[in-house]
Design a protein around this motif. Structure first.
Motif, PDB file in Angstrom:
ATOM      1  N   SER A   1      43.048  38.850  37.528  1.00  0.00           N
ATOM      2  CA  SER A   1      44.022  38.008  36.838  1.00  0.00           C
ATOM      3  C   SER A   1      43.449  37.432  35.544  1.00  0.00           C
ATOM      4  O   SER A   1      44.137  37.378  34.514  1.00  0.00           O
ATOM      5  CB  SER A   1      44.472  36.869  37.760  1.00  0.00           C
ATOM      6  OG  SER A   1      45.163  37.374  38.889  1.00  0.00           O
TER       7      SER A   1
ATOM      8  N   ARG B   1      40.000  39.506  43.188  1.00  0.00           N
ATOM      9  CA  ARG B   1      41.366  39.515  42.667  1.00  0.00           C
ATOM     10  C   ARG B   1      41.534  38.504  41.539  1.00  0.00           C
ATOM     11  O   ARG B   1      42.275  38.741  40.572  1.00  0.00           O
ATOM     12  CB  ARG B   1      42.333  39.212  43.809  1.00  0.00           C
ATOM     13  CG  ARG B   1      43.802  39.257  43.424  1.00  0.00           C
ATOM     14  CD  ARG B   1      44.198  40.620  42.890  1.00  0.00           C
ATOM     15  NE  ARG B   1      45.612  40.610  42.525  1.00  0.00           N
ATOM     16  CZ  ARG B   1      46.097  40.115  41.380  1.00  0.00           C
ATOM     17  NH1 ARG B   1      45.271  39.583  40.492  1.00  0.00           N
ATOM     18  NH2 ARG B   1      47.394  40.152  41.141  1.00  0.00           N
ATOM     19  N   GLY B   2      40.847  37.363  41.642  1.00  0.00           N
ATOM     20  CA  GLY B   2      40.896  36.376  40.573  1.00  0.00           C
ATOM     21  C   GLY B   2      40.309  36.904  39.278  1.00  0.00           C
ATOM     22  O   GLY B   2      40.793  36.586  38.183  1.00  0.00           O
TER      23      GLY B   2
ATOM     24  N   VAL C   1      49.565  31.080  35.183  1.00  0.00           N
ATOM     25  CA  VAL C   1      48.548  32.126  35.351  1.00  0.00           C
ATOM     26  C   VAL C   1      47.172  31.505  35.571  1.00  0.00           C
ATOM     27  O   VAL C   1      46.380  31.985  36.388  1.00  0.00           O
ATOM     28  CB  VAL C   1      48.545  33.062  34.129  1.00  0.00           C
ATOM     29  CG1 VAL C   1      47.492  34.148  34.307  1.00  0.00           C
ATOM     30  CG2 VAL C   1      49.913  33.692  33.931  1.00  0.00           C
TER      31      VAL C   1
ATOM     32  N   GLU D   1      46.888  30.452  39.066  1.00  0.00           N
ATOM     33  CA  GLU D   1      46.676  31.630  39.915  1.00  0.00           C
ATOM     34  C   GLU D   1      45.197  31.979  39.995  1.00  0.00           C
ATOM     35  O   GLU D   1      44.656  32.221  41.083  1.00  0.00           O
ATOM     36  CB  GLU D   1      47.478  32.796  39.334  1.00  0.00           C
ATOM     37  CG  GLU D   1      47.245  34.135  39.984  1.00  0.00           C
ATOM     38  CD  GLU D   1      47.963  35.252  39.251  1.00  0.00           C
ATOM     39  OE1 GLU D   1      47.392  36.350  39.121  1.00  0.00           O
ATOM     40  OE2 GLU D   1      49.107  35.031  38.802  1.00  0.00           O
ATOM     41  N   VAL D   2      44.531  31.978  38.851  1.00  0.00           N
ATOM     42  CA  VAL D   2      43.105  32.304  38.818  1.00  0.00           C
ATOM     43  C   VAL D   2      42.302  31.260  39.596  1.00  0.00           C
ATOM     44  O   VAL D   2      41.397  31.600  40.377  1.00  0.00           O
ATOM     45  CB  VAL D   2      42.615  32.395  37.355  1.00  0.00           C
ATOM     46  CG1 VAL D   2      41.103  32.597  37.315  1.00  0.00           C
ATOM     47  CG2 VAL D   2      43.326  33.523  36.628  1.00  0.00           C
TER      48      VAL D   2
ATOM     49  N   THR E   1      46.427  49.701  42.658  1.00  0.00           N
ATOM     50  CA  THR E   1      46.157  48.330  43.090  1.00  0.00           C
ATOM     51  C   THR E   1      46.159  48.209  44.605  1.00  0.00           C
ATOM     52  O   THR E   1      45.347  47.472  45.174  1.00  0.00           O
ATOM     53  CB  THR E   1      47.182  47.359  42.488  1.00  0.00           C
ATOM     54  OG1 THR E   1      48.507  47.795  42.800  1.00  0.00           O
ATOM     55  CG2 THR E   1      47.024  47.269  40.980  1.00  0.00           C
TER      56      THR E   1
ATOM     57  N   TYR F   1      38.001  45.790  39.282  1.00  0.00           N
ATOM     58  CA  TYR F   1      39.201  44.985  39.041  1.00  0.00           C
ATOM     59  C   TYR F   1      39.292  44.535  37.584  1.00  0.00           C
ATOM     60  O   TYR F   1      40.395  44.438  37.025  1.00  0.00           O
ATOM     61  CB  TYR F   1      39.232  43.782  39.976  1.00  0.00           C
ATOM     62  CG  TYR F   1      39.842  44.100  41.323  1.00  0.00           C
ATOM     63  CD1 TYR F   1      41.058  43.553  41.708  1.00  0.00           C
ATOM     64  CD2 TYR F   1      39.206  44.965  42.213  1.00  0.00           C
ATOM     65  CE1 TYR F   1      41.621  43.848  42.940  1.00  0.00           C
ATOM     66  CE2 TYR F   1      39.758  45.264  43.439  1.00  0.00           C
ATOM     67  CZ  TYR F   1      40.968  44.707  43.802  1.00  0.00           C
ATOM     68  OH  TYR F   1      41.528  45.009  45.021  1.00  0.00           O
TER      69      TYR F   1
ATOM     70  N   ALA G   1      49.352  33.344  44.494  1.00  0.00           N
ATOM     71  CA  ALA G   1      47.968  33.653  44.843  1.00  0.00           C
ATOM     72  C   ALA G   1      47.633  33.275  46.279  1.00  0.00           C
ATOM     73  O   ALA G   1      47.019  34.065  47.013  1.00  0.00           O
ATOM     74  CB  ALA G   1      47.013  32.947  43.875  1.00  0.00           C
TER      75      ALA G   1
ATOM     76  N   TYR H   1      42.694  45.652  35.720  1.00  0.00           N
ATOM     77  CA  TYR H   1      43.617  44.644  35.218  1.00  0.00           C
ATOM     78  C   TYR H   1      43.477  44.448  33.713  1.00  0.00           C
ATOM     79  O   TYR H   1      44.436  44.021  33.050  1.00  0.00           O
ATOM     80  CB  TYR H   1      43.434  43.330  35.988  1.00  0.00           C
ATOM     81  CG  TYR H   1      44.112  43.385  37.330  1.00  0.00           C
ATOM     82  CD1 TYR H   1      45.422  42.959  37.491  1.00  0.00           C
ATOM     83  CD2 TYR H   1      43.453  43.905  38.443  1.00  0.00           C
ATOM     84  CE1 TYR H   1      46.048  43.027  38.717  1.00  0.00           C
ATOM     85  CE2 TYR H   1      44.074  43.980  39.679  1.00  0.00           C
ATOM     86  CZ  TYR H   1      45.375  43.544  39.808  1.00  0.00           C
ATOM     87  OH  TYR H   1      45.999  43.627  41.030  1.00  0.00           O
TER      88      TYR H   1
ATOM     89  N   PHE I   1      43.172  40.133  32.922  1.00  0.00           N
ATOM     90  CA  PHE I   1      44.504  40.490  32.425  1.00  0.00           C
ATOM     91  C   PHE I   1      44.873  39.600  31.235  1.00  0.00           C
ATOM     92  O   PHE I   1      45.369  40.076  30.207  1.00  0.00           O
ATOM     93  CB  PHE I   1      45.541  40.346  33.534  1.00  0.00           C
ATOM     94  CG  PHE I   1      46.938  40.733  33.131  1.00  0.00           C
ATOM     95  CD1 PHE I   1      47.424  41.998  33.393  1.00  0.00           C
ATOM     96  CD2 PHE I   1      47.778  39.825  32.483  1.00  0.00           C
ATOM     97  CE1 PHE I   1      48.714  42.362  33.017  1.00  0.00           C
ATOM     98  CE2 PHE I   1      49.060  40.164  32.107  1.00  0.00           C
ATOM     99  CZ  PHE I   1      49.532  41.447  32.372  1.00  0.00           C
TER     100      PHE I   1
END
Length: 398
Positions: free
Chosen positions: A151, A147-148, A264, A267-268, A119, A21, A323, A25, A154
């Motif tokens: 992010s 997934r975190g 963002v 989200e993390v 993805t 990931y 998220a 990302y 990214f």
């Protein structure tokens, strides 16, 4: 031999998924913000740029489900993931010497088609590996951690790319993008092909591996798609017009970037810390309800005010509206979709969210042109409509 087998049981696949990931990302982060400018350097006009980006979105809506279905039919999700990622890296390099609209269109569409499934295929593998990671004495981990990581990387990739582009030019984004994807293709071969022995709702209803039709006959799956389309699609207005709305209210680019970064960062945090235990304890249906309610509140505030303090308080709700909902949907997909249709289910979920976002982006333009900031009330209405639908997720998911 027995010692090796016991060691393998206790070895967690978390590290391989985290690396996968991070590379995926990271590849998105170093390139996504800069693609429009890269195409401009190839002589593409604004109208032609709209064609390139719009056609790429359309291709992704088809190639994702197609690749997911092929991966399930061949029972080779890991191999298809590696192939698509490696192909995307090679095609990306083809953008460097390409000139002219039609050649650029051909190469960029090929790149979009190869990139779209990765993805969803990675999510199909990671979410099911996480769900079974504590079995047989193995070390457990949460999908949200994986997934975190994506992010977070990214963001780091975007920041690094900005510095590199300033130093050596826009061709660097293609090289970084392709290199990271090539690394992800190799790592994809190391992640496990997760299987599950749990009874899913589809298996209880006697479903077989019939593909798209089988999944769309599952009532809970259809409801999940509708909730995701409404809540995730409601972000279309924000993504297209938030900065314009803030600029009209006197909020400059620096403050706007801080506000965007808050969402963002939230989200993390939700992926890593808040979301996994909340979904585990309250259940995915309750988590989806929280996400829908947070979305309604967030868009109402956006419609009513651009006060910086209000925005600082509401922008972190993105951690819930995106998220937390994504984590809830992953949990529901694991319990609903048969393992032999895991990639297909993920692809249809992504298709529902992507198609809704594309359609609502078109609608957002007309709504904002006519109503201005009040257009955000329409997005709040979508989240409010999703809220009662989450009750059906609660009763069936038990």
């Amino acid at each position: 031999m027995d010692r090796d087998r016991r060691a393998a049981v206790h070895r967690s696949p978390l590290s391989s998924f985290v690396l996968l990931y991070a590379l995926m990302y990271g590849a998105f982060g170093v390139a996504s913000p800069f693609w429009p400018r890269f195409f401009e350097t190839r002589g593409v006009t604004p109208q032609e740029l709209g064609l390139l980006l719009g056609a790429g979105t359309a291709v992704r809506l088809f190639s994702g489900p197609l690749a997911g279905r092929v991966a399930d039919l061949l029972a080779a999700r890991r191999a298809v993931l590696a192939a698509c990622t490696g192909m995307a890296a090679l095609v990306a390099l083809g953008l460097l010497p390409t000139q002219g609209l039609w050649l650029l269109l051909l190469v960029s569409l090929s790149h979009a088609a190869a990139l779209a499934p990765i993805t969803t295929l990675a999510d199909a593998l990671a979410s099911r590996a996480a769900a079974t990671s504590g079995c047989a004495g193995g070390k457990s981990f949460e999908y949200g951690w994986v997934r975190g990581t994506g992010s977070a990387v990214f963001i780091v990739g975007t920041l690094i790319a900005g510095q590199v582009v300033g130093a050596v030019g826009l061709t660097s984004i293609v090289l970084m993008h392709a290199g990271l994807l090539a690394g992800a293709a190799l790592v994809a071969l190391l992640v496990p092909e997760a299987t599950s022995t749990r009874n899913t709702i589809a298996q209880e209803e006697g479903a077989t591996a019939g593909g798209f039709a089988t999944l769309l006959h599952i009532a809970l799956f259809r409801r999940l798609l509708l909730v995701a389309a409404l809540v995730l699609g409601s972000h279309a207005m924000h993504d297209a017009f938030a900065v314009i709305r803030w600029n009209a209210a006197g909020i400059g680019p620096g403050a706007a970037s801080v506000l965007w970064s808050l969402s963002v960062a939230a989200e993390v945090i939700v992926f890593f810390l808040i979301g996994p235990p909340l979904v585990a304890r309250a259940g995915p249906a309750a988590a989806a309800a929280i996400a829908a309610a947070a979305g309604a509140l967030r868009w109402v505030v956006m419609a009513l005010t651009a006060d910086p303090l209000a925005l600082v308080l509401t922008q972190p709700l993105h951690g819930l509206t995106f998220a937390l909902l994504h984590l809830a949907c992953m949990r529901l997909l694991i319990g609903t979709v048969p393992p032999q249709l895991a990639a297909t289910g993920q692809a249809i979920y992504a298709l529902a969210a992507g198609a809704a976002t594309a359609l609502l982006t078109l609608a957002a333009g007309a709504l904002y042109a006519r109503f201005g900031a009040a257009a955000f009330f329409a997005m709040a209405a979508l989240c409010a409509a999703a809220l009662p639908l989450t009750w059906g997720l609660r009763t069936r998911s038990r």
